[in-house]
Design a protein around this motif. Structure first.
Motif, PDB file in Angstrom:
ATOM      1  N   LEU A  42      11.606  95.609  52.286  1.00 14.99           N
ATOM      2  CA  LEU A  42      11.572  96.273  53.600  1.00 14.99           C
ATOM      3  C   LEU A  42      11.750  97.785  53.479  1.00 14.99           C
ATOM      4  N   GLY A  43      11.953  98.268  52.278  1.00 19.33           N
ATOM      5  CA  GLY A  43      12.201  99.697  52.107  1.00 19.33           C
ATOM      6  C   GLY A  43      13.582 100.119  52.559  1.00 19.33           C
ATOM      7  N   LEU A  44      14.513  99.160  52.613  1.00 20.91           N
ATOM      8  CA  LEU A  44      15.905  99.482  52.934  1.00 20.91           C
ATOM      9  C   LEU A  44      16.678  99.659  51.635  1.00 20.91           C
ATOM     10  N   SER A  45      17.709 100.485  51.666  1.00 17.88           N
ATOM     11  CA  SER A  45      18.460 100.728  50.436  1.00 17.88           C
ATOM     12  C   SER A  45      19.554  99.680  50.223  1.00 17.88           C
ATOM     13  N   TYR A  46      19.908  98.938  51.257  1.00 20.51           N
ATOM     14  CA  TYR A  46      20.899  97.875  51.097  1.00 20.51           C
ATOM     15  C   TYR A  46      20.743  96.839  52.190  1.00 20.51           C
ATOM     16  N   MET A  47      21.453  95.738  52.038  1.00 20.25           N
ATOM     17  CA  MET A  47      21.399  94.643  53.015  1.00 20.25           C
ATOM     18  C   MET A  47      22.805  94.080  53.171  1.00 20.25           C
ATOM     19  N   PRO A  48      23.301  93.917  54.383  1.00 21.89           N
ATOM     20  CA  PRO A  48      24.594  93.260  54.559  1.00 21.89           C
ATOM     21  C   PRO A  48      24.445  91.742  54.450  1.00 21.89           C
ATOM     22  N   ILE A  49      25.499  91.078  53.985  1.00 28.17           N
ATOM     23  CA  ILE A  49      25.440  89.622  53.839  1.00 28.17           C
ATOM     24  C   ILE A  49      26.832  89.033  54.038  1.00 28.17           C
ATOM     25  N   LYS A  50      26.889  87.774  54.464  1.00 27.50           N
ATOM     26  CA  LYS A  50      28.175  87.097  54.696  1.00 27.50           C
ATOM     27  C   LYS A  50      28.454  86.021  53.645  1.00 27.50           C
ATOM     28  N   VAL A  51      28.015  86.224  52.425  1.00 26.87           N
ATOM     29  CA  VAL A  51      28.396  85.315  51.347  1.00 26.87           C
ATOM     30  C   VAL A  51      29.103  86.137  50.260  1.00 26.87           C
ATOM     31  N   LEU A  52      29.510  85.474  49.222  1.00 25.74           N
ATOM     32  CA  LEU A  52      30.207  86.056  48.048  1.00 25.74           C
ATOM     33  C   LEU A  52      31.695  86.322  48.289  1.00 25.74           C
ATOM     34  N   PHE A  53      32.115  86.459  49.579  1.00 24.84           N
ATOM     35  CA  PHE A  53      33.535  86.700  49.858  1.00 24.84           C
ATOM     36  C   PHE A  53      34.404  85.633  49.187  1.00 24.84           C
ATOM     37  N   ALA A  54      35.570  86.040  48.702  1.00 25.19           N
ATOM     38  CA  ALA A  54      36.588  85.129  48.165  1.00 25.19           C
ATOM     39  C   ALA A  54      36.079  84.333  46.966  1.00 25.19           C
ATOM     40  N   SER A 105      32.079  96.451  53.433  1.00 29.38           N
ATOM     41  CA  SER A 105      32.135  97.378  54.555  1.00 29.38           C
ATOM     42  C   SER A 105      32.253  96.606  55.861  1.00 29.38           C
ATOM     43  N   THR A 106      32.535  97.312  56.936  1.00 29.95           N
ATOM     44  CA  THR A 106      32.601  96.653  58.243  1.00 29.95           C
ATOM     45  C   THR A 106      31.418  97.080  59.081  1.00 29.95           C
ATOM     46  N   CYS A 107      30.977  96.182  59.938  1.00 26.69           N
ATOM     47  CA  CYS A 107      29.855  96.467  60.830  1.00 26.69           C
ATOM     48  C   CYS A 107      30.287  97.542  61.828  1.00 26.69           C
ATOM     49  N   PRO A 108      29.500  98.623  61.973  1.00 28.10           N
ATOM     50  CA  PRO A 108      29.889  99.689  62.922  1.00 28.10           C
ATOM     51  C   PRO A 108      29.825  99.224  64.374  1.00 28.10           C
ATOM     52  N   VAL A 159      29.612  92.066  52.902  1.00 27.12           N
ATOM     53  CA  VAL A 159      29.294  92.571  51.565  1.00 27.12           C
ATOM     54  C   VAL A 159      27.955  93.278  51.703  1.00 27.12           C
ATOM     55  N   LEU A 160      27.879  94.488  51.174  1.00 27.67           N
ATOM     56  CA  LEU A 160      26.603  95.217  51.181  1.00 27.67           C
ATOM     57  C   LEU A 160      25.988  95.099  49.787  1.00 27.67           C
ATOM     58  N   LEU A 161      24.738  94.705  49.765  1.00 33.34           N
ATOM     59  CA  LEU A 161      24.030  94.522  48.497  1.00 33.34           C
ATOM     60  C   LEU A 161      22.985  95.618  48.342  1.00 33.34           C
ATOM     61  N   ARG A 162      22.993  96.272  47.184  1.00 32.49           N
ATOM     62  CA  ARG A 162      21.979  97.294  46.931  1.00 32.49           C
ATOM     63  C   ARG A 162      20.603  96.630  46.789  1.00 32.49           C
ATOM     64  N   ALA A 163      19.578  97.288  47.317  1.00 34.21           N
ATOM     65  CA  ALA A 163      18.211  96.760  47.207  1.00 34.21           C
ATOM     66  C   ALA A 163      17.839  96.573  45.743  1.00 34.21           C
ATOM     67  N   LEU A 164      17.069  95.531  45.488  1.00 29.88           N
ATOM     68  CA  LEU A 164      16.577  95.253  44.139  1.00 29.88           C
ATOM     69  C   LEU A 164      15.070  95.491  44.167  1.00 29.88           C
ATOM     70  N   THR A 165      14.631  96.459  43.375  1.00 31.24           N
ATOM     71  CA  THR A 165      13.205  96.805  43.347  1.00 31.24           C
ATOM     72  C   THR A 165      12.702  96.745  41.907  1.00 31.24           C
ATOM     73  N   PRO A 166      12.225  95.560  41.490  1.00 24.53           N
ATOM     74  CA  PRO A 166      11.743  95.413  40.111  1.00 24.53           C
ATOM     75  C   PRO A 166      10.579  96.371  39.835  1.00 24.53           C
ATOM     76  N   ASP A 167      10.488  96.805  38.581  1.00 20.22           N
ATOM     77  CA  ASP A 167       9.314  97.611  38.207  1.00 20.22           C
ATOM     78  C   ASP A 167       8.051  96.754  38.314  1.00 20.22           C
TER      79      ASP A 167
END
Lengths: 301, 265
Positions: free
Chosen positions: A114-126, A145-148, A155-163
């Protein structure tokens, strides 16, 4: 229009060592075997490899010592056994690896697509997954981070952009318009997050065929750099509607992958001693074996 | 029905396997009209059984993007075409785990585990031997996603002391970590609700979130259960006996759902 049809060998020649590649298989299905064998023959090393659920293709590349950094959500060879080479590399820490989950890898690709630099997600906690990511070099890819708007914790995940992303499909035209039959796991996000996208197809069809049901196009041609036409390119893994997995060969593979020395023999027998995928298919048993594995048109396997 | 001691494997007198009791107990936890994300193996077998008996409109989702499959042959894994057969929708992770699980519409996550602790924390990543040597097995795949997001989670697994340790060797998928509430852990899903083993059906105490005994399978004693569990269990005053599968459930399991005994052996 530029000719997108390329051989696996030609495409792999254009991939420098150190590239971040993403593979589109899942365990024992639609693996990029023809491409992975070529990466091994051409010894493209120090690769970063990302994938939702790893399988035979990733086990081969890791076992061949070509992966320096593995980003994965999990994976095995299903009931045939574990991904021995991947597991051994994680145990001996012979590569940098980061464990995620299927959805978190998918969201990282989605952000990239999507051309976003990160994505928030509700998994991985704990979980220990997040704990280990935050304690290691993967820390630069995950933040809390917290939702504004709502104040909810994410959890904010950095975008993954494979070559380079590789996806194995059943049907493509010469421009790279692709149809994927069966479940698609993270293929669309993985494909569209990449800077370069290469598809391997079982069948090349005229564009007119694509135009008859364009709603089935999962990857449009303008996103595709090259099309590798390699029938049976995923064997011994299965391709829905085309052929079943080769259970005998998968068992033989798992037996070899258990031991590094035996794994080397496997590579010698089935990769290095084969000039290309056609020679490898002969070693699997050639046309008689392929006929046995050909999918029933109703069941798809 | 009289059943002799020792539930491991096949019951001596009833000829009913422990795996069949587990599948039937699992099926009973699923209600008609619910949405369930299932892992392969016994969770899938149990969900198919539920659908063919009391829950015909149960929606069964696989993480790969498969909805409501009706496999006629036993799949070797999630991406096997055998698990697509008869599906009403084939999509991907983003649909099933994003726009269903993450969206919050999945009632039940049905999972297996390498290890499970008293707070329902699941390990599917690695095992450690007595000397501390690590052996990797797999990872999360969709397990953490399901455990984090489903409204309730059912775990189905063999009951062995080493598989039910005081602390899991790797915390892949969270339950009530440290006995804390899901809200405190920032998790949307409600967490573990049932654990179905080859000895018992267990739940979680509402106050302490610790694993609690709900019913023992026929022929299993409480002391035997405790001896095979690596942590102290919450023991309520009344413990039921798990009902055996009905004749029709057994017929479906043996003749239609897993006739070659891939998962029920």
């Amino acid at each position: 229009m530029a000719n997108k049809l390329k051989s696996a060998a030609e495409v792999v020649q254009s991939i420098p060592s150190g590239t971040h590649i993403a593979l589109g298989g899942f365990a024992i299905a639609r693996n990029l075997i023809a491409v992975v064998h070529e990466l091994i023959r051409q010894q493209k090393g120090d690769l970063t490899l990302s994938q939702g659920v790893v399988g035979l293709e990733t086990d081969l590349l890791v076992g061949a010592g070509l992966v320096g950094h593995l980003i994965m959500g999990g994976g095995s060879l299903d009931r045939f056994g574990p991904a021995h080479c991947v597991n051994r590399a994680r145990e001996t820490k012979s590569l940098r690896y980061e464990d995620y989950t299927s959805l978190s890898i998918c969201f990282r690709y989605l952000a990239g697509a999507l051309g976003l630099s990160y994505m928030p997600i509700k998994v991985l906690f704990a979980s220990e997954i997040l704990e280990r990511l935050e304690a290691g070099p993967g820390a630069s890819d995950v933040k809390r981070s917290t939702c504004p708007f709502t104040g909810e914790e994410y959890v904010l995940l950095r975008a993954l952009t494979p070559d380079v992303s590789f996806v194995h499909v059943q049907i493509a035209d010469r421009d790279g318009n692709c149809q994927i039959n069966g479940a698609r796991w993270a293929n669309e996000e993985q494909a569209k997050a990449a800077r370069r996208l290469i598809v391997v197809t079982e069948q090349i069809v005229p564009t007119e065929f694509i135009q008859r049901s364009p709603e089935r196009t999962i990857i449009p041609g303008h996103r595709v750099e090259a099309v590798i036409h390699q029938p049976y390119g995923a064997l011994p893994t299965c391709v829905h509607g085309c052929y079943d997995y080769d259970a005998d060969h998968l068992r033989l593979y798992v037996e070899h992958a258990k031991e590094p020395e035996r794994f080397k023999k496997y590579l010698e027998n089935f990769v290095f001693s084969c000039r290309d995928h056609w020679e490898y298919l002969e070693k699997l048993g050639g046309l008689p074996r392929i006929e046995e594995l050909r999918a029933d048109p109703i069941s798809g396997y | 029905m009289p059943v002799t001691e020792g539930t491991k494997g096949r019951h001596a007198q009833s000829d009913i396997r422990a795996t069949e009791i587990m599948a039937a107990a699992g099926a009973r936890e699923l209600h008609d009209g619910e949405v369930v994300v299932v892992g392969l193996g016994l969770p899938e077998v149990a969900s198919v059984l539920a659908k063919r008996t009391h829950a015909p409109s149960l929606a069964t989702l696989l993480e790969t993007g498969v909805m409501n499959p009706r496999p006629k042959d036993t799949p070797v894994g999630l991406p096997d075409s055998r698990s697509f057969y008869g599906a009403t929708c084939l999509s991907g992770f983003l649909d099933v785990m994003g726009m269903n699980l993450h969206r919050g519409v999945v009632d039940v996550g049905f999972l297996g585990a390498l290890e499970l602790d008293r707070y329902g924390n699941i390990n599917t990543t690695l095992v450690k031997d007595d000397s501390g040597k690590v052996r990797y097995v797999n990872g999360s795949a969709g397990g953490n996603d399901v455990a984090s997001l489903a409204k309730r989670v059912i775990v189905i697994m063999r009951h062995e002391k080493r598989k039910l340790p005081l602390a899991v060797a790797y915390l892949t998928s969270p339950g009530f970590v440290g006995g804390r509430s899901r809200q405190e852990l920032h998790l949307r899903g409600g967490g573990p609700s049932r654990v179905i083993t080859d000895m018992a059906v267990l739940g979680f105490d509402a106050a302490t979130h610790a694993m609690s005994v709900l019913s023992l399978h026929p022929g299993v004693g409480l002391e035997e259960l405790k001896a095979n569990t690596g942590f102290p269990l919450h023991i309520p005053n009344e413990i039921a006996t798990t009902p055996l599968p009905t004749a029709e459930e057994l017929r479906l399991l043996r003749e239609e759902i897993d006739p070659t005994g891939v998962h029920l052996k």
